[in-house]
Scaffold this active site. Sequence first.
Site, short mmCIF file in Angstrom:
data_model
loop_
_atom_site.label_atom_id
_atom_site.label_comp_id
_atom_site.label_asym_id
_atom_site.label_seq_id
_atom_site.Cartn_x
_atom_site.Cartn_y
_atom_site.Cartn_z
N GLN A 1 -23.25 -9.86 -111.77
CA GLN A 1 -22.43 -10.94 -111.24
C GLN A 1 -22.81 -12.31 -111.78
OE1 GLN A 1 -22.83 -9.18 -107.04
NE2 GLN A 1 -20.82 -10.12 -106.97
N ARG B 1 -33.43 -12.93 -103.75
CA ARG B 1 -33.14 -11.52 -104.00
C ARG B 1 -32.24 -11.43 -105.23
NH1 ARG B 1 -28.61 -8.00 -101.54
NH2 ARG B 1 -29.15 -5.99 -102.46
N HIS C 1 -27.98 -2.35 -108.37
CA HIS C 1 -26.83 -3.02 -107.76
C HIS C 1 -25.59 -2.65 -108.59
CE1 HIS C 1 -25.77 -6.58 -104.96
NE2 HIS C 1 -24.62 -6.14 -105.46
N ASN D 1 -28.49 -0.96 -103.60
CA ASN D 1 -27.65 -1.89 -102.86
C ASN D 1 -26.36 -1.19 -102.46
OD1 ASN D 1 -26.75 -4.67 -101.99
ND2 ASN D 1 -25.07 -4.09 -103.34
N GLU D 2 -26.15 -1.06 -101.17
CA GLU D 2 -24.87 -0.59 -100.63
C GLU D 2 -24.38 0.71 -101.23
OE1 GLU D 2 -21.95 -3.70 -100.76
OE2 GLU D 2 -23.07 -4.99 -99.40
N ASN E 1 -26.68 -5.59 -95.26
CA ASN E 1 -25.66 -6.55 -95.69
C ASN E 1 -24.51 -6.50 -94.69
OD1 ASN E 1 -27.27 -6.74 -97.93
ND2 ASN E 1 -25.81 -5.82 -99.35
N TYR F 1 -20.78 -8.52 -93.29
CA TYR F 1 -19.77 -9.55 -93.52
C TYR F 1 -18.72 -9.68 -92.41
CZ TYR F 1 -21.62 -10.12 -98.20
OH TYR F 1 -22.44 -10.40 -99.24
N GLU G 1 -27.88 -9.69 -97.24
CA GLU G 1 -26.67 -10.43 -97.63
C GLU G 1 -25.86 -10.79 -96.40
OE1 GLU G 1 -23.94 -8.58 -100.42
OE2 GLU G 1 -25.59 -7.90 -101.68
N TRP H 1 -25.56 -14.73 -99.08
CA TRP H 1 -24.78 -14.35 -100.25
C TRP H 1 -23.73 -15.42 -100.44
CZ3 TRP H 1 -25.51 -10.74 -103.93
CH2 TRP H 1 -24.51 -10.70 -104.92
N GLU I 1 -17.03 -11.80 -108.80
CA GLU I 1 -16.89 -11.04 -107.56
C GLU I 1 -16.15 -9.71 -107.84
OE1 GLU I 1 -18.21 -10.96 -104.66
OE2 GLU I 1 -16.79 -9.56 -103.76
N TRP I 2 -16.78 -8.90 -108.68
CA TRP I 2 -16.30 -7.53 -108.94
C TRP I 2 -14.80 -7.48 -109.25
CZ3 TRP I 2 -20.69 -5.44 -110.05
CH2 TRP I 2 -21.82 -5.78 -109.33
N PHE J 1 -18.27 -17.27 -103.41
CA PHE J 1 -19.22 -17.01 -102.33
C PHE J 1 -20.43 -17.94 -102.39
CE2 PHE J 1 -17.09 -12.90 -101.84
CZ PHE J 1 -17.30 -12.58 -100.51
C1 GAL Z 1 -21.41 -6.98 -101.31
C2 GAL Z 1 -22.07 -6.88 -102.64
C3 GAL Z 1 -22.22 -8.16 -103.37
C4 GAL Z 1 -21.10 -9.15 -103.15
C5 GAL Z 1 -20.65 -9.20 -101.72
C6 GAL Z 1 -19.40 -10.02 -101.46
O1 GAL Z 1 -20.74 -5.81 -101.01
O2 GAL Z 1 -23.35 -6.30 -102.53
O3 GAL Z 1 -22.46 -7.85 -104.71
O4 GAL Z 1 -20.10 -8.98 -104.06
O5 GAL Z 1 -20.43 -7.93 -101.20
O6 GAL Z 1 -18.25 -9.27 -101.66
#
Ligand code: GAL
Length: 460
Positions: A18, A75, A119, A164-165, A293, A295, A367, A413, A420-421, A429
């Site tokens: 990223q 991190r 990751h 990660n995740e 993590n 959100y 995160e 984060w 962002e992928w 972010f």
């Molecule tokens: C997580 C991920 C991060 C970042 C974040 C926000 O799922 O580990 O790389 O992209 O979400 O979408």
Amino acid sequence: MKQFPTNFLWGSATSAYQIEGAHDADRKGPHIWDVFAHTPGKVHRQENGDVACDHYNRYPADIKLMSEVGLKSYRFSISWARIQPDGKGDPNPAGIAFYGKLIDNLLANDIEPWVTLHHWDLPAALQMEDDGWLGETTSDHFAQYASICFEHFGDRVKNWITMNESWVMSILGFHSGLFAPGRKSADEPYRAAHNLLLAHGKAVRVYREQFKSQGGQIGMTNNCDWRHPLTDSEADRAAAQRSLEFMLAWFADPIYFGDYPAVMREHLGDRLPKFTDEEKEMLKGSSDFFGLNHYTTMYAGDVPAGQSVENGEYANGGVFSDQHVALTTDPAWETTDMDWPIVPWGFRELLLWISARYQRPPIYITENGCATPDTLLAGEVDDPQRIAYLNGYVGAVHEAIEKGADVRGYFVWSLLDNFEWASGYDKRFGIIHVDFKTQQRKLKSSAHWFRKVIERNGLA
Ligand code: GAL
């Protein structure tokens, strides 16, 4: 004043693909996200991480910015394909040198490195030759790669995160196909997840057997939303519990208790791979801390057996139908730029749920944060929405601690706006603004807010 425990760790988080850019520099091999992003139609506006934040070249300046924000820890993830360009064999000296310099520079600035080994950026060679996370050999290759990292960096790195995740890698990578490697299957997520867990277990075994004298800690980071019962009915309460078990306990139960949750074994039968006794032994107790993590929050409602959840907005077939749960949100909830509802109390509930289920493990929030559109006003980025989000969520962490959860650190984060992928560069972010044309950085007002939180070790 909401005061946090002494020694509470305040940090920020990023991941290699990223932010680093330099996608083919110094013998780095291609990984599945390089390939995925270069495949038409996979990423918003066909964007990719070839350059990203150019952190590979600009890391000294970025570390200065971290110091300015007062961060005590950072991190980041190591890109496996920089260390082993094809995922196997001798380490690439340039990859070792890059992360060595990054780590030294962090330590020179009194910033504690927290290193994620994986990751999402699996070397592409392993995808082609070994079927990636569906293949049986990838977990052994991972343990070898991990061993190289412990050997070269473990004298200075004392905090390791294996994965990660794994939920995102399994579900978005193998069910919805929205993330690399882009597969769409009902059963593959369970197989990929199984191998990710084994890879974690094998890496931890190597660490504990061969690198114990380094005196560090190692664990896994998982992601989870809070799932709140849609109504107070017993069926909906059971649905919310099931949904949490299918999301978080899927990965956390094996590493705390040695096996998948009973509800998953019942619902999935032979579609869920089985651990041998030896593997259960290897996995049980394989995390020194609980990396989380978080959100957002959603409502979970029961879907009676035999009824499909194909049409639910968030729950569309496959692994979601397997749970008999329909996910919805409250239209009254405010949302972030990712359309994720902002529900701070859900964070508190999740932390307490984890504390109860896993006997009060030490938890690190690896995160938490939100995407908001940035507007530059006279060269300044004012992001009151992010400050409000963080204030609410950090406050929820404080409430969970007061109610008995052992939360020891919080990583926002993200440090920088980044790739962002599948959403590309549109979703921001960072607490630091990045102009992707000039690569100029600018602290946002949320970074100044965060600095005060760190200075006070609490919220005003
Ligand atoms: C997580 C991920 C991060 C970042 C974040 C926000 O799922 O580990 O790389 O992209 O979400 O979408």
